[in-house]
Design a protein around this motif. Structure first.
Motif, PDB file in Angstrom:
ATOM      1  N   GLN A 125       0.842  -1.124  -0.153  1.00 31.24           N
ATOM      2  CA  GLN A 125      -0.242  -0.074  -0.080  1.00 31.24           C
ATOM      3  C   GLN A 125       1.053   1.111  -0.040  1.00 31.24           C
ATOM      4  O   GLN A 125       0.439   2.246  -0.589  1.00 31.24           O
ATOM      5  CB  GLN A 125      -1.079  -0.019   1.408  1.00 31.24           C
ATOM      6  N   ALA A 126       2.024   1.258   0.748  1.00 31.78           N
ATOM      7  CA  ALA A 126       2.794   2.184   0.875  1.00 31.78           C
ATOM      8  C   ALA A 126       3.572   2.789  -0.560  1.00 31.78           C
ATOM      9  O   ALA A 126       3.587   3.569  -1.018  1.00 31.78           O
ATOM     10  CB  ALA A 126       3.919   2.186   1.974  1.00 31.78           C
ATOM     11  N   ILE A 127       3.811   1.428  -1.148  1.00 35.34           N
ATOM     12  CA  ILE A 127       4.685   1.729  -2.505  1.00 35.34           C
ATOM     13  C   ILE A 127       3.525   2.208  -3.558  1.00 35.34           C
ATOM     14  O   ILE A 127       3.927   3.068  -4.075  1.00 35.34           O
ATOM     15  CB  ILE A 127       5.133   0.193  -3.217  1.00 35.34           C
ATOM     16  N   VAL A 169       9.659   6.136  -7.547  1.00 31.56           N
ATOM     17  CA  VAL A 169       9.525   5.634  -6.110  1.00 31.56           C
ATOM     18  C   VAL A 169      10.874   5.290  -5.586  1.00 31.56           C
ATOM     19  O   VAL A 169      11.589   4.108  -6.190  1.00 31.56           O
ATOM     20  CB  VAL A 169       8.661   4.686  -5.880  1.00 31.56           C
ATOM     21  N   VAL A 170      11.764   5.673  -4.913  1.00 29.42           N
ATOM     22  CA  VAL A 170      12.690   5.287  -3.933  1.00 29.42           C
ATOM     23  C   VAL A 170      12.443   4.399  -2.605  1.00 29.42           C
ATOM     24  O   VAL A 170      11.726   5.034  -1.775  1.00 29.42           O
ATOM     25  CB  VAL A 170      13.651   6.589  -3.549  1.00 29.42           C
ATOM     26  N   GLY A 171      13.031   3.164  -2.677  1.00 29.70           N
ATOM     27  CA  GLY A 171      12.748   2.507  -1.485  1.00 29.70           C
ATOM     28  C   GLY A 171      13.976   2.793  -0.514  1.00 29.70           C
ATOM     29  O   GLY A 171      15.162   2.564  -1.004  1.00 29.70           O
ATOM     30  N   PRO A 196       7.814  -4.462  -8.391  1.00 26.65           N
ATOM     31  CA  PRO A 196       8.264  -3.811  -9.257  1.00 26.65           C
ATOM     32  C   PRO A 196       8.219  -2.163  -9.502  1.00 26.65           C
ATOM     33  O   PRO A 196       8.828  -1.702 -10.139  1.00 26.65           O
ATOM     34  CB  PRO A 196       7.862  -4.672 -10.577  1.00 26.65           C
ATOM     35  N   SER A 197       7.075  -1.851  -8.851  1.00 28.12           N
ATOM     36  CA  SER A 197       6.790  -0.278  -8.617  1.00 28.12           C
ATOM     37  C   SER A 197       8.002   0.363  -7.865  1.00 28.12           C
ATOM     38  O   SER A 197       7.838   1.712  -7.932  1.00 28.12           O
ATOM     39  CB  SER A 197       5.434  -0.169  -7.982  1.00 28.12           C
ATOM     40  N   VAL A 198       8.852  -0.257  -7.261  1.00 33.03           N
ATOM     41  CA  VAL A 198       9.946   0.563  -6.628  1.00 33.03           C
ATOM     42  C   VAL A 198      11.159   0.829  -7.781  1.00 33.03           C
ATOM     43  O   VAL A 198      11.453  -0.033  -8.182  1.00 33.03           O
ATOM     44  CB  VAL A 198      10.567  -0.216  -5.359  1.00 33.03           C
ATOM     45  N   ARG A 251      16.443  -1.676 -11.961  1.00 35.88           N
ATOM     46  CA  ARG A 251      16.148  -0.657 -11.207  1.00 35.88           C
ATOM     47  C   ARG A 251      17.482   0.075 -10.776  1.00 35.88           C
ATOM     48  O   ARG A 251      18.397  -0.920 -10.357  1.00 35.88           O
ATOM     49  CB  ARG A 251      15.154  -0.784 -10.148  1.00 35.88           C
ATOM     50  N   LYS A 252      17.517   1.033 -10.322  1.00 37.18           N
ATOM     51  CA  LYS A 252      18.838   1.654  -9.729  1.00 37.18           C
ATOM     52  C   LYS A 252      19.018   1.102  -8.405  1.00 37.18           C
ATOM     53  O   LYS A 252      18.231   0.808  -7.623  1.00 37.18           O
ATOM     54  CB  LYS A 252      18.513   3.304  -9.772  1.00 37.18           C
TER      55      LYS A 252
END
Ligand code: ADP
Length: 476
Positions: free
Chosen positions: A42-44, A139-141, A214-216, A240-241
Motif C-alpha cells: 500500500q505504501a509503495i 519511487v525510492v525504497g 516492481p513499482s519501486v 532498477r537503480k
C-alpha cells in the motif's frame, strides 16, 4: 502504539514491537506498529501515485518543506538526541551531534532543491540545440541500519525528496523512533500525502516486500553485505537503480614518525567511540615496528580510563552494544581472535552495571596477522586488532589487502607518506591524522570494492543516484 505512515495517514496495525533501551532493558521507549506485505505494498502504491504531482512541484515547495524539517529537528536536538541515545545506545553528546547533523543534511538539500541545473549545448547538426536535464527517478525504497538512526535516514530521505522522488522508508527494527520523528516532522512541514511513507517490520518481510515490488524504481540501502547482495539481485531482476553501502574493515596505519598522542586519539576515537558500531570504525590498527610498543602501551592506558556505561549518564564515554545478538557476535569474534593466536591485551569482558544493559569493555587484540578472522570480518563492536608492520610499504600493502574499502587512515608527520597514502590507499575515504570515522555531510561518502556499489551518497554527488539524465534535441 506508534503507527505507520501510509499515504499521509497514520495507521496502527494489530501487532506492535517494543523499542528497548540497550542501556537498560527494563526501559521500553515505545511500541511500534508492524507492517506486513500488504501495508508495504500500500505504501509503495501511495508513493507511485503521488510521484507525478510531486515530481512537478516547484523547487521552492521542496525547499520550504525540507527547511521546515531541518528547523524542527535542530530546535528539538536535545530531545531527539536523547531518544536516539535511548534507542541505539550511543552517548548523549553523540546522539545530539548526530541529530544536529541530520538537521544540517535537510538544510543542505533544501538549498540543493533550488540549484538543480542542466546543460545546453550546440548540436553537431546545424541549428539544433541539445538540452541535458535531470529528472527524479520515481519511487525510492530506503532501507537503513540501526547504527545511525537519524543521520542515515536523513541522508537518504532528504536528497530523495529534494530531487522530486517519492519515498517508502523502512528503518532497522531496533531503531524505529528516529525515523518516526522524521516522518512526523515531514507531515508537519506539509509533505503531500503519499510522498513520504514509513513502514516498520522485519527485513525478511517488509524489506523483502520492497525488493519484490516492481513499482519501486530505485533502492538505497545501508547494511550488511549479505543483505546488500539480496538487494542487488532484486534490483537486477527488476532493472532498477541501486545504491548500496555495506560496511568496512577500516585500517588505521600508524607510522614511526607519527605524533603518538594524535595516533592514540585517532585509534581510540575511531575504534571505540559510538561503541565501535560505525561502518567507518578503525578495526585494523597497522603499526610500524619503531612505534608499535609505545603505541600499544598508550592505547591500553587510555582504554583503562574509558568510562563504559549507560548512554544517558553524563560521565559515560562508551555506551552499550546495541543488543544481545550483537554482543554475542562481538564476544564470538574476540574468542576466535584469541583462539587464532591473538593476544587479548585490554578489555574483552562484559561489564555489569547498575542497569541491565549490554556493556562490553573496549577490546584491543595485539599480535594479530592480516589473515586472521579478526582482520577479515567486520565485528561491528568496540573491538580493534593490532597488526605489526615492518615499514610503510608493508603497512600500505596490508591496509589494501582487503575486500572492503570504505575508509582508511594514516598517522604520520611525513608529507611524503601522507601524499603517497592518499594516492595509493584503495579506500573511498582517506583520513590523514584523523580517525577513520567522522565525516562531513556536504561531501561524498562511500567506498570502493565490496564496501559500496553505485554512486556516492551525500553532498552534491547525491544527485547522481536520485536523478536520471534526459537529453533533448530541438530543431529550429
Ligand atoms: P545489520 O547487520 O546492520 O543489521 P542487515 O543487512 O541485516 O544489517 O540490516 C540492514 C537493513 O536491511 C535493516 O533495515 C534490515 O531490516 C534490512 N533487511 C534485512 N534483511 C532484508 C531483506 N531480506 N530484504 C530487505 N531488507 C532487509
Amino acid at each position: 502504539m506508534k503507527p505507520l505512515l501510509i499515504n499521509g495517514i497514520w495507521k496502527e496495525t494489530a501487532s506492535g514491537i517494543p523499542n528497548i533501551n540497550p542501556s537498560d532493558t527494563t526501559d521500553t521507549i515505545d511500541v511500534y506498529s508492524q507492517a506486513g506485505v500488504n501495508e508495504t505494498n500500500q505504501a509503495i502504491l501511495a508513493a507511485a501515485t503521488a510521484f507525478s504531482e510531486w515530481s512537478h512541484t516547484s523547487p521552492q515547495v521542496r525547499h520550504d518543506i525540507l527547511s521546515r524539517v531541518a528547523r524542527e529537528i535542530f530546535s528539538r536536538k536535545e530531545e531527539i538526541g536523547e531518544l536516539l541515545s535511548r534507542e541505539e545506545g550511543k552517548i548523549l553528546s553523540e546522539g545530539i551531534a548526530e541529530t544536529t547533523r541530520a538537521a544540517q543534511i535537510f538544510s543542505f538539500f533544501a538549498g540543493e532543491a533550488l540549484r538543480i541545473s542542466g546543460e545546453k549545448l550546440a548540436s553537431i547538426r546545424p541549428g539544433v540545440e541539445v538540452d541535458i536535464t535531470r529528472e527524479p527517478v520515481g519511487v525510492v525504497g530506503i532501507i537503513t541500519p540501526w547504527n545511525f538512526p537519524i543521520a542515515i535516514p536523513a541522508w537518504k530521505i532528504a536528497p530523495a525528496l529534494c530531487y522530486g522522488n517519492t519515498v517508502v522508508m523502512k528503518p532497522a527494527e531496533l531503531v524505529p523512533g528516529c525515523s518516526w520523528v522524521i516522518a512526523e516532522a515531514l507531515q508537519r512541514a506539509g509533505v503531500p500525502a503519499g510522498v513520504f511513507n514509513l513502514v516498520y517490520g522485519p527485513g525478511s518481510i517488509v524489506g523483502q516486500a520492497m525488493l519484490d515490488n516492481p513499482s519501486v524504481d530505485a533502492i538505497t540501502f545501508t547494511g550488511s553485505q549479505a543483505t546488500g547482495k539480496r538487494v542487488a539481485e532484486s534490483c537486477v531482476k527488476h532493472m532498477r537503480k541501486m545504491q548500496l553501502e555495506m560496511g568496512g574493515k577500516n585500517p588505521l596505519v600508524v607510522l614511526d614518525d607519527a605524533d603518538l598522542d594524535v595516533a592514540v586519539d585517532c585509534a581510540i576515537n575511531g575504534a571505540f567511540y559510538s561503541t565501535g558500531q560505525r561502518c567507518t570504525a578503525s578495526s585494523r590498527l597497522i603499526v610500524t615496528e619503531g612505534i608499535h610498543d609505545r603505541f600499544v602501551e598508550a592505547c591500553v592506558e587510555h582504554m583503562n580510563g574509558l568510562n563504559v556505561g549507560h548512554a544517558l549518564h553524563k560521565d559515560t564515554q562508551i555506551g552499550p552494544v546495541v543488543d544481545e545478538v550483537q554482543l554475542d557476535q562481538d564476544m564470538r569474534y574476540i574468542d576466535i581472535a584469541h583462539k587464532e593466536g591473538g593476544n587479548l591485551r585490554s578489555g574483552g569482558d562484559v561489564i555489569s552495571a547498575a542497569t541491565s544493559g549490554f556493556f562490553l569493555r573496549p577490546t584491543l587484540i595485539t599480535d594479530t596477522t592480516p589473515m586472521m578472522t579478526i582482520n577479515r570480518e567486520e565485528v561491528f563492536g568496540p573491538v580493534a586488532s593490532v597488526i605489526r608492520a615492518r615499514n610503510y610499504e608493508e603497512a600500505l600493502d596490508v591496509s589494501n589487502d582487503h575486500e572492503f574499502g570504505l575508509s582508511a587512515g594514516i598517522c604520520t608527520q611525513s608529507l611524503k607518506y601522507a601524499s603517497h597514502f592518499k594516492r595509493n590507499s584503495q579506500a573511498g575515504m582517506i583520513m590523514v591524522n584523523l580517525p577513520t570515522a567522522g565525516v562531513d555531510y556536504h561531501v561524498p561518502f562511500g567506498g570502493t570494492k565490496k564496501s559500496s556499489y553505485g554512486s556516492r551518497e551525500q553532498g552534491s554527488y547525491a544527485i547522481e543516484f536520485f536523478t536520471q539524465v534526459k537529453t533533448s534535441y530541438t530543431a529550429p
